[in-house]
Design a protein around this motif. Structure first.
Motif, mmCIF file in Angstrom:
data_model
loop_
_atom_site.group_PDB
_atom_site.id
_atom_site.type_symbol
_atom_site.label_atom_id
_atom_site.label_comp_id
_atom_site.label_asym_id
_atom_site.label_seq_id
_atom_site.Cartn_x
_atom_site.Cartn_y
_atom_site.Cartn_z
ATOM 1 N N ALA A 259 -5.731 -38.821 23.331
ATOM 2 C CA ALA A 259 -5.938 -37.577 24.081
ATOM 3 C C ALA A 259 -7.030 -36.729 23.446
ATOM 4 N N LEU A 260 -7.064 -36.691 22.129
ATOM 5 C CA LEU A 260 -8.086 -35.899 21.447
ATOM 6 C C LEU A 260 -9.492 -36.418 21.736
ATOM 7 N N GLU A 261 -9.608 -37.725 21.930
ATOM 8 C CA GLU A 261 -10.910 -38.290 22.317
ATOM 9 C C GLU A 261 -11.310 -37.771 23.700
ATOM 10 N N TYR A 262 -10.349 -37.723 24.609
ATOM 11 C CA TYR A 262 -10.634 -37.208 25.957
ATOM 12 C C TYR A 262 -11.006 -35.731 25.907
ATOM 13 N N VAL A 263 -10.349 -34.976 25.038
ATOM 14 C CA VAL A 263 -10.671 -33.554 24.906
ATOM 15 C C VAL A 263 -12.081 -33.387 24.349
ATOM 16 N N GLN A 264 -12.420 -34.160 23.328
ATOM 17 C CA GLN A 264 -13.748 -34.061 22.723
ATOM 18 C C GLN A 264 -14.846 -34.483 23.699
ATOM 19 N N GLU A 265 -14.500 -35.402 24.604
ATOM 20 C CA GLU A 265 -15.472 -35.844 25.625
ATOM 21 C C GLU A 265 -15.569 -34.858 26.788
ATOM 22 N N GLY A 266 -14.644 -33.886 26.839
ATOM 23 C CA GLY A 266 -14.651 -32.903 27.919
ATOM 24 C C GLY A 266 -13.943 -33.355 29.180
ATOM 25 N N LYS A 267 -13.238 -34.488 29.105
ATOM 26 C CA LYS A 267 -12.525 -34.991 30.289
ATOM 27 C C LYS A 267 -11.139 -34.359 30.428
ATOM 28 N N MET A 268 -10.523 -34.007 29.296
ATOM 29 C CA MET A 268 -9.257 -33.275 29.292
ATOM 30 C C MET A 268 -9.563 -31.906 28.692
ATOM 31 N N GLU A 269 -9.248 -30.862 29.434
ATOM 32 C CA GLU A 269 -9.630 -29.519 28.982
ATOM 33 C C GLU A 269 -8.820 -29.033 27.784
ATOM 34 N N LEU A 270 -7.561 -29.416 27.745
ATOM 35 C CA LEU A 270 -6.736 -28.946 26.627
ATOM 36 C C LEU A 270 -5.504 -29.808 26.461
ATOM 37 N N THR A 271 -4.945 -29.754 25.267
ATOM 38 C CA THR A 271 -3.645 -30.343 24.992
ATOM 39 C C THR A 271 -2.950 -29.421 23.998
ATOM 40 N N VAL A 272 -1.716 -29.730 23.689
ATOM 41 C CA VAL A 272 -0.958 -28.903 22.745
ATOM 42 C C VAL A 272 -0.436 -29.810 21.643
ATOM 43 N N PHE A 273 -0.797 -29.504 20.413
ATOM 44 C CA PHE A 273 -0.442 -30.351 19.282
ATOM 45 C C PHE A 273 1.035 -30.243 18.957
ATOM 46 N N GLN A 274 1.694 -31.390 19.019
ATOM 47 C CA GLN A 274 3.071 -31.502 18.545
ATOM 48 C C GLN A 274 3.011 -32.428 17.343
ATOM 49 N N ASP A 275 3.472 -31.947 16.211
ATOM 50 C CA ASP A 275 3.262 -32.627 14.940
ATOM 51 C C ASP A 275 4.253 -33.768 14.729
ATOM 52 N N ALA A 276 3.894 -34.955 15.214
ATOM 53 C CA ALA A 276 4.759 -36.133 15.060
ATOM 54 C C ALA A 276 4.963 -36.480 13.592
ATOM 55 N N GLU A 305 0.725 -26.113 18.649
ATOM 56 C CA GLU A 305 -0.574 -25.465 18.458
ATOM 57 C C GLU A 305 -1.531 -25.869 19.580
ATOM 58 N N LEU A 306 -2.278 -24.896 20.089
ATOM 59 C CA LEU A 306 -3.231 -25.143 21.175
ATOM 60 C C LEU A 306 -4.442 -25.924 20.665
ATOM 61 N N VAL A 307 -4.854 -26.932 21.461
ATOM 62 C CA VAL A 307 -6.034 -27.732 21.121
ATOM 63 C C VAL A 307 -7.003 -27.733 22.303
ATOM 64 N N THR A 308 -8.238 -27.353 22.037
ATOM 65 C CA THR A 308 -9.312 -27.409 23.037
ATOM 66 C C THR A 308 -10.495 -28.149 22.418
ATOM 67 N N LYS A 309 -11.572 -28.248 23.164
ATOM 68 C CA LYS A 309 -12.746 -28.976 22.677
ATOM 69 C C LYS A 309 -13.266 -28.369 21.369
ATOM 70 N N GLU A 310 -13.114 -27.057 21.223
ATOM 71 C CA GLU A 310 -13.644 -26.359 20.051
ATOM 72 C C GLU A 310 -12.962 -26.767 18.749
ATOM 73 N N ASN A 311 -11.672 -27.102 18.803
ATOM 74 C CA ASN A 311 -10.975 -27.433 17.547
ATOM 75 C C ASN A 311 -10.378 -28.840 17.532
ATOM 76 N N ALA A 312 -10.710 -29.671 18.528
ATOM 77 C CA ALA A 312 -10.117 -31.013 18.637
ATOM 78 C C ALA A 312 -10.433 -31.890 17.429
ATOM 79 N N ALA A 313 -11.627 -31.757 16.867
ATOM 80 C CA ALA A 313 -12.017 -32.595 15.726
ATOM 81 C C ALA A 313 -11.091 -32.349 14.527
ATOM 82 N N LYS A 314 -10.679 -31.096 14.339
ATOM 83 C CA LYS A 314 -9.775 -30.753 13.234
ATOM 84 C C LYS A 314 -8.437 -31.477 13.383
ATOM 85 N N TYR A 315 -7.957 -31.544 14.606
ATOM 86 C CA TYR A 315 -6.659 -32.206 14.842
ATOM 87 C C TYR A 315 -6.787 -33.720 14.766
#
Length: 320
Positions: A259-276, A305-315
């Motif tokens: 999912a984070l790859e999709y967010v970084q590519e701009g195909k998914m606008e956001l996701t919410v981090f659940q710490d598995a 935690e909210l994840v968008t394109k701006e902070n997806a790399a950190k997650y």
């Protein structure tokens, strides 16, 4: 006479050995060495993508506890199977039971069964009515994920639009609470409404199929809000194939590596981090403490935690 006594002594010794062997095979609590602990783990479904990450974390953490034996079982999304697994753990006299419920209605009965056997219990990932009877709960508040997800989506949409909600298995705690969180936000937005909703069971292929069907209805859809990332990815695949990726916002939950790859590519606008990793690690640590008779916190909550394109790399780094 001496030979007869020696023979009787030898037979008596052999009889004692046989008794000891039978006792060991019976698997009674007296056989276990005091420093050897056994923890039973029943997960709802090993094939769930999020659960695989959690299991990896649990097995990594267990390496730090060499005197503890862990038994992992897969309920395969069947409550009766999970109950059988728990009953088997009880018959084996395990020291603690970790379980992530298949069904949040049946879960209370399972917890009552564990408590009746006086075995410490750790409920993992999903909460339910009666969860307070567990020794500890390790997880996150599902409604919080739905609220965070929908609030950011509403902001991106300018507070208006037609929403389609992709849900997990109906009745599952995360499906109920995440969807309820979504709707709490939507209800406060006069220019937003739910136009479609359906269950795709947290599955990518089912999410894609349901999205394809929705697109064929020709209803205007401004955003697809999914209870998890896998369904969101399936929806994106269908939307992209229809050439409508620029017209529909897609949001997921979990912030898994795909999912984070999709967010970084701009195909998914956001996701919410659940710490598995955090949940899996905390579950093992907590179970080991209870198995050793130590006191633990009642609620061990891992925040979303909210994840968008701006902070997806950190997650993305968190998974490495």
């Amino acid at each position: 006479m001496k030979k007869s006594r020696k023979w009787l002594a030898a037979m008596g010794f052999l009889f004692i050995l046989l008794l000891a062997g039978c006792s060991k095979e019976a698997g009674g609590p007296e056989d276990k060495a005091e420093d050897h602990k056994v923890i039973g783990v029943s997960m709802a479904n090993f094939s769930d993508q999020y659960v695989t990450y959690m299991l990896d974390a649990m097995k990594e953490e267990e390496k730090k506890h060499s005197s503890v034996e862990f038994i992992y079982t897969d309920a395969q999304d069947d409550s009766s199977t999970q109950m059988s697994q728990i009953e088997n753990f009880i018959s084996r006299d395990v020291d603690t039971i970790i379980f992530s419920p298949v069904d949040t209605v049946a879960a209370e009965g399972m917890l009552d069964t564990i408590n009746a056997a006086s075995i410490p219990s750790i409920v993992l990932l999903k909460t339910f009515d009666g969860v307070e009877k567990a020794t500890a709960y390790v997880g996150s508040e599902s409604m919080q994920a739905g609220i965070i997800q929908m609030e950011e989506a509403a902001k991106m949409l300018g507070g208006k639009g037609n929403i389609a909600i992709l849900m997990g298995p109906l009745g599952h705690e995360a499906q109920v609470k995440r969807t309820e969180g979504n709707k709490q936000v939507i209800d406060k937005k006069p220019k937003m409404k739910v136009v479609l909703e359906g269950a795709a069971d947290y599955d990518r292929e089912k999410g894609m199929t349901l999205m394809e069907n929705w697109l064929q209805t020709n209803k205007k859809i401004d955003a697809v809000i999914a209870n998890n990332d896998e369904m969101a990815i399936g929806a994106i695949m269908a939307i992209e194939a229809a050439g409508k990726l620029d017209d529909i916002l897609v949001a997921g939950i979990d912030a898994t590596p795909p999912a984070l790859e999709y967010v970084q590519e701009g195909k998914m606008e956001l996701t919410v981090f659940q710490d598995a990793i955090g949940q899996g690690t905390s579950a093992i640590q907590t179970a080991v403490k209870t198995a050793n008779g130590e006191k633990v916190e009642k609620n061990i909550l891992i925040p979303f935690e909210l994840v968008t394109k701006e902070n997806a790399a950190k997650y993305a780094e968190k998974w490495k």
